[in-house]
Design a protein around this motif. Structure first.
Motif, PDB file in Angstrom:
ATOM      1  N   LEU A  55     -40.851  10.707 -36.917  1.00 32.47           N
ATOM      2  CA  LEU A  55     -39.757   9.944 -36.332  1.00 32.47           C
ATOM      3  C   LEU A  55     -40.195   9.234 -35.052  1.00 32.47           C
ATOM      4  O   LEU A  55     -39.794   8.088 -34.795  1.00 32.47           O
ATOM      5  N   ALA A  56     -41.020   9.909 -34.258  1.00 31.82           N
ATOM      6  CA  ALA A  56     -41.484   9.311 -33.002  1.00 31.82           C
ATOM      7  C   ALA A  56     -42.395   8.105 -33.235  1.00 31.82           C
ATOM      8  O   ALA A  56     -42.518   7.230 -32.365  1.00 31.82           O
ATOM      9  N   VAL A 186     -27.854   6.922 -40.080  1.00 30.98           N
ATOM     10  CA  VAL A 186     -29.224   6.464 -40.324  1.00 30.98           C
ATOM     11  C   VAL A 186     -30.181   7.355 -39.547  1.00 30.98           C
ATOM     12  O   VAL A 186     -30.084   7.484 -38.326  1.00 30.98           O
ATOM     13  N   ARG A 187     -31.097   7.964 -40.262  1.00 31.69           N
ATOM     14  CA  ARG A 187     -32.021   8.916 -39.647  1.00 31.69           C
ATOM     15  C   ARG A 187     -33.323   8.260 -39.217  1.00 31.69           C
ATOM     16  O   ARG A 187     -33.898   8.628 -38.183  1.00 31.69           O
ATOM     17  N   ALA A 188     -33.815   7.323 -40.021  1.00 32.76           N
ATOM     18  CA  ALA A 188     -35.136   6.756 -39.750  1.00 32.76           C
ATOM     19  C   ALA A 188     -35.244   5.393 -40.401  1.00 32.76           C
ATOM     20  O   ALA A 188     -34.745   5.173 -41.505  1.00 32.76           O
ATOM     21  N   VAL A 189     -35.921   4.480 -39.714  1.00 37.83           N
ATOM     22  CA  VAL A 189     -36.209   3.156 -40.250  1.00 37.83           C
ATOM     23  C   VAL A 189     -37.692   2.878 -40.027  1.00 37.83           C
ATOM     24  O   VAL A 189     -38.157   2.847 -38.886  1.00 37.83           O
ATOM     25  N   GLN A 190     -38.419   2.687 -41.109  1.00 33.96           N
ATOM     26  CA  GLN A 190     -39.838   2.382 -41.015  1.00 33.96           C
ATOM     27  C   GLN A 190     -40.091   1.009 -41.620  1.00 33.96           C
ATOM     28  O   GLN A 190     -39.791   0.771 -42.797  1.00 33.96           O
ATOM     29  N   ALA A 191     -40.645   0.118 -40.829  1.00 38.79           N
ATOM     30  CA  ALA A 191     -40.911  -1.244 -41.279  1.00 38.79           C
ATOM     31  C   ALA A 191     -42.313  -1.359 -41.855  1.00 38.79           C
ATOM     32  O   ALA A 191     -43.258  -0.714 -41.392  1.00 38.79           O
TER      33      ALA A 191
END
Length: 229
Positions: A55-56, A186-191
């Motif tokens: 997450l970080a 929303v827990r996490a967004v990874q592009a």
């Protein structure tokens, strides 16, 4: 080598290959979880990773302002298709990851790319129906516990209000991704990197039950009887 020995060797190899194929086909879908495709751009944590570390790391994946990229949006808990569309806001939803939540039971991740040129709500619901058909196919060819799990998935996905979406893929720019990240649920967004296409992606979303490490989920729970209605 004589012709008879060549034939015998071929027969042994064929048996081994069929055995491997049967084993792969009989495995449940989300113990790892496995990626959706063997693309070159992985979105989602690596197996065994620490959730807090993953997450970080996500803010660093955001693109430069104005650059549109695909991104994996992962939820705190499974949501309905309608809720997933709401959480995406103005961002284009291009893929939905369906997974039926059953306590302490491994269920399949079903990756469905949305149809182009139809309203997003309709496209998401059609993707649910395709996921249901995939579960039905699994139920028809599997026996024992795997077959019972697939039948339970089929029944759950037959409900339009099934809270069975664990992640979506959207296409938007940095501002759009920051807006999604700030939304509750929303827990996490990874592009993905700039220039990545949907076909480049290998999706392995963080599951709601994975809170400490990205380890296989337990699979010792009771499989509910498949009911419809």
């Amino acid at each position: 080598m004589t012709g008879r020995r060549r034939l015998a060797l071929f027969g042994v190899c064929l048996v081994v290959l069929l055995g491997v194929a049967w084993y792969a086909g009989s495995r449940p879908g989300s113990g790892g979880p496995p990626p959706s495709v063997t693309g070159s751009v992985r979105l989602g944590p690596d197996p065994g990773a620490t959730v807090s570390d993953y997450l970080a790391s996500l803010p660093a994946t955001l693109p430069a302002p104005g650059v549109v990229v695909p991104a994996l949006v992962q939820f705190d808990a499974a949501v309905t298709g309608e809720q997933a569309v709401t959480l995406a806001g103005d961002s284009a939803v291009v893929q939905v990851v369906w997974r039926v939540p059953i306590a302490r039971v491994q269920t399949a991740l079903r990756f469905e790319t949305l149809d182009v040129g139809v309203p997003v709500a309709t496209a998401v619901d059609v993707s649910r129906q395709r996921a249901q058909l995939a579960a039905q196919a699994d139920a028809s060819r599997r026996t024992g516990r795997p077959g019972a799990v697939a039948a339970a998935e089929q029944a759950a996905l037959g409900n339009a209000d099934c809270a069975c979406v664990v992640a979506i893929v959207v296409r938007t720019d940095r501002a759009g991704l920051e807006t999604i990240t700030a939304r509750g649920g929303v827990r996490a967004v990874q592009a993905a990197p700039a220039g990545a296409m949907l076909t480049d992606l290998a999706l392995a979303p963080l599951l709601p039950e994975q809170t400490d490490r990205v380890d296989p989920l337990p699979d010792d729970g009771v499989v509910p009887a498949a009911t419809t209605g």
